[in-house]
Structure formats: C-alpha cells, structure tokens
Design an enzyme around this catalytic site. Structure first.
Site: not given
Length: 486
Positions: A57, A130, A340
């Site tokens: 990303h 997403n 993350y």
C-alpha cells in the site's frame, strides 16, 4: 503582502538565516567550509526526508471528511460514535494500490486499500479494508510469501508472473479474489467510483455485553465505474497519478464523494452452522442470508494541506479499536492486529500515534514514555507506572472486552470448510457474457508470460472446478487442454 512574505527565514533551531543562496567558502572560489552549519543541516535533513515507504500500500491518496449516523443500531453496539442518529464524527481516509511502489501508476490491476480512521470521543477507530469483500489467502502466515510474489524477482528486479501464478495455483483459496481482480472491478475508474469493505468479520458488543458478528460494506454514492485494460494502460503512461489527481480535484471543486456504510449482522451461534466458515476472509456471507443494514454516511470534503504530514505519515491498524467493537477469530485479521501496528513502529516510529494526523481528538492518558521523536511533554513529571497511589489514570472496568469461549487443541490447522470453488463459480455465473469475455481475456493476458505449462495447467484446473466453462475458456485462450484428472 502575505504574512508568509513578512516572516524571517530561520534554521531548524530557530536562529535567523543571513544567506540562503550562497554557501560559506574559503575565499571566492572555495572550497566550502564545514562550519556552514545551515548548509550541513539543510543537506542532512534532505537526506532523511523520506521515511521508508510502506511494504504494501505504498502509493496512496487521502482526504478528510465526516461520518454521520443514519440508523440506530445501539441494540448491537455500544460504540459511542454510533450512539445516535445524526451524530457526526470527523474522519480521514487513505486509498491505495497494494503491490506498487510510491512512484507506481494508479491505474494498474490491483486491489485498492480502503483505510478509514474515525476520530471518536472514545479514541480512534480504524477500519482497514480493501475495495474487495475477500482476500487472496486466509492465514497471515502466508502473507509475506504472497506479497513477495507481487513484488520483484530477487534476480531480475522485475515483476514476476511466474511467481504470481505459481503461488496462486498452489493456493486455491485465492481463486475467489483472483476472479474479482481479473474482472472489470480489477481497475476502478477513480477512487470515488468503487465500493469499500472491512473484508474481515468483526464483533459488535452492546451495553448489555451481548455480541453479534458483523461485516462492513461501504457503497459508493457515485456509482461503480471501471477502466478497461487498454484504457488503464494508456492512462498509466500519460498520467500515472490519475486517481490521486481525480480525488484531489473533485474535493477541491466541491464535488464531495460519499459512501453509505452498511453492515451484515450474524448471530454469534450461526458461526457454528453456516455453510462457509464466517471467519475465512476468502469467503463472503450471502446477502440473502444476512442482508445489508444501513449504518451511516461518509463524506469526504477536505483535502490534506500537506501530503507527507497527513497521508504519508497516517497510520492505520485493525487493532485500533473502541469499546463496543471487537475482533473475530479470522486468522488473517489476527495476524494483522500485530503486523500493521508493528510496521508503523518501524516506519514512522514508536510515537506515531502522537503525530497530528494520528492523534485522537479525545484525551490520551497512558504510561507510555520516551522513544524516538517524542515531541510532546512526554508525560512531564507525572507518575509513569501503574498501579500507583499518586492519582494516575486507572482502568475502566466496564470497557473490558466481552468474554468469549475457546476450545480445542492448540495445533496448526486451516479452516474446516475447504471449498474454494463454489463462490468463485457463483461469481462467474453472475457475470454477463461481455463481462466473462473481458475476465477471460484479462486472465489469459496475465498468464501468457508464465514460462511453465505445469503452472498454467494447475491454475486452469482451479478455474475449471469453479465452473467448467470458466476453465475451458482460459485453457483455449492459452492454447492448452484442461487436465484430464480435473
């Protein structure tokens, strides 16, 4: 004259700069003197202007906006920002491609990240999803391997279709997402003309402690529009920042994009009997079984003032939760809860949550101290441990996560339901003949560069199991026969 023109230029430590055009030299021709500390500071800072780009990303665009509740769902969740119809919460969103680097083209065939940060009165809440309702793999242990196949070959440093299709053909759970990716929706026309999904299953808990499983769906009010492969390739060459530019210009012109947020709600006990494992992110829940229920409306109405500060430094994690919203046993989600936040600690720093774009609007009271770039008061002289008898912040017992049952043996296992073909086949059969033609053409074009026929044949077998026509047309396009054993 503007205020900016009246301000005196200073060094980073606040001293006025006497000359910003000429470095200090020994004599008229030089050499340059080491004592020109303003020059050294400028060059040293310039060398460090880029934080490491995101591993995935990396290329993205962002915008500010608000979320407004349009339906009372307090019977399902005690989350404060969803507590009453009409309530507005400021938010920030980042859209992105997945595989490409910071300078890659916007119009490539790739899923799009859809990450939303709500600045609620109980702290930040992130939905990190997403533009697809499913994903390629169902277990986080496979994620580094999968992303390696999407990046660059270790020898040639080129994108590698052999690796891509080898991995997918050996991971049949990817078939549903591959079908979506290779369909018309694989290349959105703009970031405004695509849906968003939380993808994973989450848990909502109400004030009484009762829970339900939920899935998030952001439905674009602009309508879904996509690009054909040839148009996307043309734009990629002419304007690789097409989506970034389109989003910025639309908001700047007052054409504010909006999405309606819906949830599917599943009673907790249904998870044990549903025909697909509801925690497997490669599967969807049928909307006939669990219809969409409106939650609210998201509107994007303000562009960032500074891309780096607000978009590049924005950090999102599915573990950024608020009371009333918990996680599920989804194996991909469980891995993302660690990965993350850990990526942000590496990329932006241990204090990334203190940056203005990530800082909660609510008061933060924690015992975390120190670390690189701690740029607030660092807790001052207040006590830095707990429990303490000096009046430091204490836990709020009513906000404990709801308990949940666990059972079984600790072992390395997959999901019980290993049917990877039904939903992909259903999706194929839902498409019009024109959509099927484009899907097949996209897959054939993507697989032709694969050098080994055994990889192609293995993947053809998966398409055939989803739908015989699907597999046969791919085989014909590649000049191959469907394997007899299939």
């Amino acid at each position: 004259m503007s205020n900016n023109q009246n301000k005196q230029l200073t060094t980073s430590w606040g001293a006025p700069v006497g000359d910003n055009q000429n470095s200090m030299t020994a004599g008229h021709r030089g050499p340059t003197l080491l004592q020109d500390v303003h020059l050294l500071e400028k060059l040293a800072h310039f060398n460090r202007e880029r934080v490491p780009e995101r591993v995935v990303h990396a290329k993205g665009a962002g915008a500010h906006g608000y979320f407004e509740v349009t339906n009372d769902l307090t019977q399902y969740t005690k989350a404060a920002f969803l507590s009453e119809v009409g309530k507005k919460t400021p938010m920030f969103i980042r859209f992105s491609t997945v595989a490409g680097e910071l300078g890659s083209a916007d119009t490539v065939r790739d899923p799009r990240g859809f990450a939303v940060k709500f600045y609620t009165e109980e702290g930040n809440y992130d939905i990190v999803g997403n533009n697809t309702p499913v994903f390629f793999i169902s277990d986080a242990i496979k994620f580094p391997d999968f992303i390696h196949t999407q990046k660059r070959n270790p020898q040639t440093h080129l994108k590698d279709p052999n690796a891509v299709w080898d991995f997918w053909s050996l991971s049949p759970e990817s078939l549903h997402q591959v079908t979506i990716l290779m369909s018309d929706r694989g290349i959105p026309a703009t970031l405004r003309h695509m849906h968003g999904f939380g993808s994973h299953t989450f848990k909502w808990t109400n004030a009484e402690g009762d829970g339900v499983w939920i899935k998030y769906h952001f439905k674009t009010e602009q309508g879904v529009k996509n690009l054909t492969a040839d148009v996307a390739a043309k734009i990629a060459g002419e304007n690789p920042d097409y989506h970034t530019e389109d989003l910025f210009n639309a908001i700047e012109a007052g054409d504010f994009p909006a999405w309606k947020l819906y949830v599917q709600i599943m009673p907790l006990e249904d998870a044990n009997t549903y025909r697909f494992d509801p925690f497997d992110v490669t599967k969807v829940w049928s909307q006939k079984d669990y219809p969409l229920i409106e939650v609210g409306r998201m509107v994007l109405n303000r562009n960032p003032e500074n891309y780096f500060a607000e978009v590049e430094q924005a950090t999102f994690s599915p573990g950024t939760l608020v009371p009333g919203i918990d996680v599920s046993p989804d194996k991909m989600l469980q891995g993302r809860l660690f990965a993350y936040a850990d990526a942000h600690r590496y990329r932006v720093g241990a204090n990334h949550q203190h940056l203005p774009i990530n800082r909660p609007k609510s008061e933060v009271n924690s015992y975390q101290r120190d670390g690189q770039m701690r740029f607030d008061g660092n807790g001052g002289k207040s006590v830095n441990y707990e429990p303490n008898s000096f009046g430091g912040p204490t836990e709020v017992k009513e906000h404990k996560q709801a308990s949940f049952p666990v059972s079984g043996i600790a072992e390395n296992v997959g999901y019980d339901h290993n049917d990877h073909y039904t939903q992909a086949g259903d999706l194929y059969r839902l498409m019009s003949e024109e959509e099927r033609e484009r899907l097949v053409a996209n897959i054939v074009a993507a697989m032709k560069p694969v050098q080994r026929d055994d990889i192609k044949l293995r993947q053809i077998g998966h398409f055939y199991k989803a739908d015989p026509e699907y597999g046969t047309r791919i085989a014909q396009g590649l000049g191959l026969q469907v394997p007899q054993e299939v």
